[in-house]
Write a protein that holds these residues in place. Structure first.
Motif, PDB file in Angstrom:
ATOM      1  N   PRO A 187       0.318  -0.303   2.027  1.00 23.31           N
ATOM      2  CA  PRO A 187       1.309  -0.569   2.976  1.00 23.31           C
ATOM      3  C   PRO A 187       1.806  -1.917   4.676  1.00 23.31           C
TER       4      PRO A 187
ATOM      5  N   GLU B  85      -3.828   9.352  -1.916  1.00 25.39           N
ATOM      6  CA  GLU B  85      -2.969  10.712  -1.530  1.00 25.39           C
ATOM      7  C   GLU B  85      -1.862   9.280  -1.247  1.00 25.39           C
ATOM      8  N   TRP B  86      -2.059   8.645  -1.384  1.00 26.58           N
ATOM      9  CA  TRP B  86      -0.867   7.470  -0.873  1.00 26.58           C
ATOM     10  C   TRP B  86      -0.058   7.187  -1.486  1.00 26.58           C
TER      11      TRP B  86
ATOM     12  N   SER C 206       4.004   8.369  -1.907  1.00 30.24           N
ATOM     13  CA  SER C 206       4.818   8.137  -0.846  1.00 30.24           C
ATOM     14  C   SER C 206       4.931   6.836  -1.247  1.00 30.24           C
TER      15      SER C 206
END
Length: 306
Positions: free
Chosen positions: A131, A216-217, A220
Motif C-alpha cells: 500500500p 485480506e488485502w 483491495s
C-alpha cells in the motif's frame, strides 16, 4: 460468505497448480538453459542499455518527489521542447527488486522521436509495504502531472512492466486522484506489459516472503477488482501486452484484465496482444531497439491524437 467462497477457491488452486512456478517468469523463458541465466542476462542487458541512454541523452537525475530514499525520478530528454510528450516508465521486480537506475533503457528510441522519458523509482518491499508503494506511485504521478502542466506538455503516457504494470493499473483506478490532480487531464494512455492484476494467488507463493501481503488485502490491492469507468470519459487509451513465453497464468492475468476493461467498463480505446517469440524479459529488452512496439504504438498514438 463471498469471502469464504473465494478463500476456498484459492485453497483449491494452490493444491492443483504449482503457483511458485507459474509466478516465476524466468522459468518459462526458452532462451537460456537455466532460469538463473535468464535473470543475469536481463540484469546485465538493462544495466548496460540504461547506462548508454544516460550517457547519450541530456537529463536530470535523482529528482525527489517524496521524503523516503526510493522516492526519486529521472527525466531524460531535458533539451527537448517544453511541450514534448512524456512517457513515464515504472519498473517491475515484484515490488522488491530492480531500480530506476537500470530502468532508463526505453529512453533512446523515444528521444529520437522527441518524447521525454521519466523513470520512476520507489521504495521496495519489505522496507515498504505494498500500500505504501501504491501511494508512492501516486506521489510520483502528481509530480509528473504538475511538471507536464508547467511545461505545457502535449500528452502524458504511463508504461509499466510486470509489477510496474500493476502499479500503473492501480494509479489509473484512482478516480479521485485523477479528478483532483493538476495536469491529469494531459493523461493520454498507458502501456501495461506482462502485468499481474489479481494478487490473490501471490499470497500463496514465495514472492510473498518479502512482500508480506496479508491475504485480506489481496482483493483491495488487485486492479482486477477496481472500477475504470472514469477513464472512458477521459478517452484514455490502454494497451495491454503479454509475451508468448510468459506463463499461462501471466497471460491469463493480462487477458482477464483486458476483458474487465473492455466488457465491464465498456471501454473502446483498447489494444491487447500476446507478442510472439518473446518472454517476460526480452519483451522489455526489445524496447531498446530503434524499431520497437512501444515506440511504434506511442508514436502512432501521438500522431493520431495530439
Amino acid at each position: 460468505m463471498k469471502e469464504t467462497s473465494q478463500e476456498n477457491k484459492m485453497s483449491l488452486i494452490t493444491e492443483t497448480i504449482d503457483l511458485d512456478r507459474e509466478y516465476t517468469p524466468s522459468k518459462w523463458s526458452q532462451r537460456f538453459p537455466t532460469f538463473q541465466e535468464v535473470l543475469q542476462h536481463h540484469l546485465n542487458f538493462v544495466t548496460a542499455a540504461s547506462e548508454e541512454a544516460t550517457n547519450n541523452i541530456p537529463h536530470k537525475l535523482e529528482i525527489e518527489y517524496g521524503p523516503t530514499p526510493g522516492q526519486k525520478l529521472d527525466i531524460l530528454g531535458t533539451d527537448l521542447p517544453d511541450d514534448a510528450p512524456i512517457l513515464v516508465y515504472i519498473h517491475g521486480g515484484y515490488w522488491q527488486e530492480l531500480c530506476r537506475e537500470v530502468s532508463r533503457y526505453p529512453a533512446r528510441p523515444l528521444y529520437r522521436f522527441k518524447v521525454k522519458t521519466i523513470v520512476v523509482g520507489y521504495d521496495l518491499c519489505p522496507a515498504a509495504t505494498l500500500p505504501e508503494i501504491v501511494n508512492q506511485i501516486e506521489n510520483a504521478a502528481k509530480f509528473v502531472f504538475e511538471y507536464a502542466e508547467k511545461m505545457g506538455s502535449r500528452g502524458v503516457y504511463f508504461a509499466g512492466h510486470s509489477a510496474g504494470a500493476h502499479l500503473v493499473a492501480k494509479l489509473l483506478a484512482s478516480a479521485d486522484f485523477l479528478e483532483n490532480t493538476l495536469g491529469s487531464k494531459r493523461l493520454q494512455g498507458a502501456f501495461l506489459i506482462s502485468g499481474v492484476y489479481d494478487l490473490r494467488e501471490i499470497v500463496h507463493t514465495k514472492i510473498n516472503d518479502r512482500v508480506q501481503l496479508p491475504h485480506e488485502w489481496a482483493i483491495s490491492l488487485s486492479p482486477q477488482f477496481d472500477d475504470y469507468a472514469h477513464l472512458q470519459v477521459r478517452r484514455v487509451r490502454l494497451y495491454i501486452i503479454a509475451a508468448q513465453y510468459d506463463s499461462p497464468t501471466f497471460k491469463k492475468q493480462s487477458r482477464d484484465f483486458y476483458e474487465l476493461l473492455h466488457n465491464t467498463c465498456l471501454m473502446q480505446n483498447m489494444y491487447f496482444e500476446i507478442k510472439d517469440g518473446m518472454d517476460h524479459f526480452n519483451i522489455v529488452e526489445y524496447l531498446t531497439n530503434d524499431d520497437n512496439y512501444l515506440r511504434n504504438l506511442l508514436v502512432h498514438d501521438i500522431r493520431k491524437h495530439l
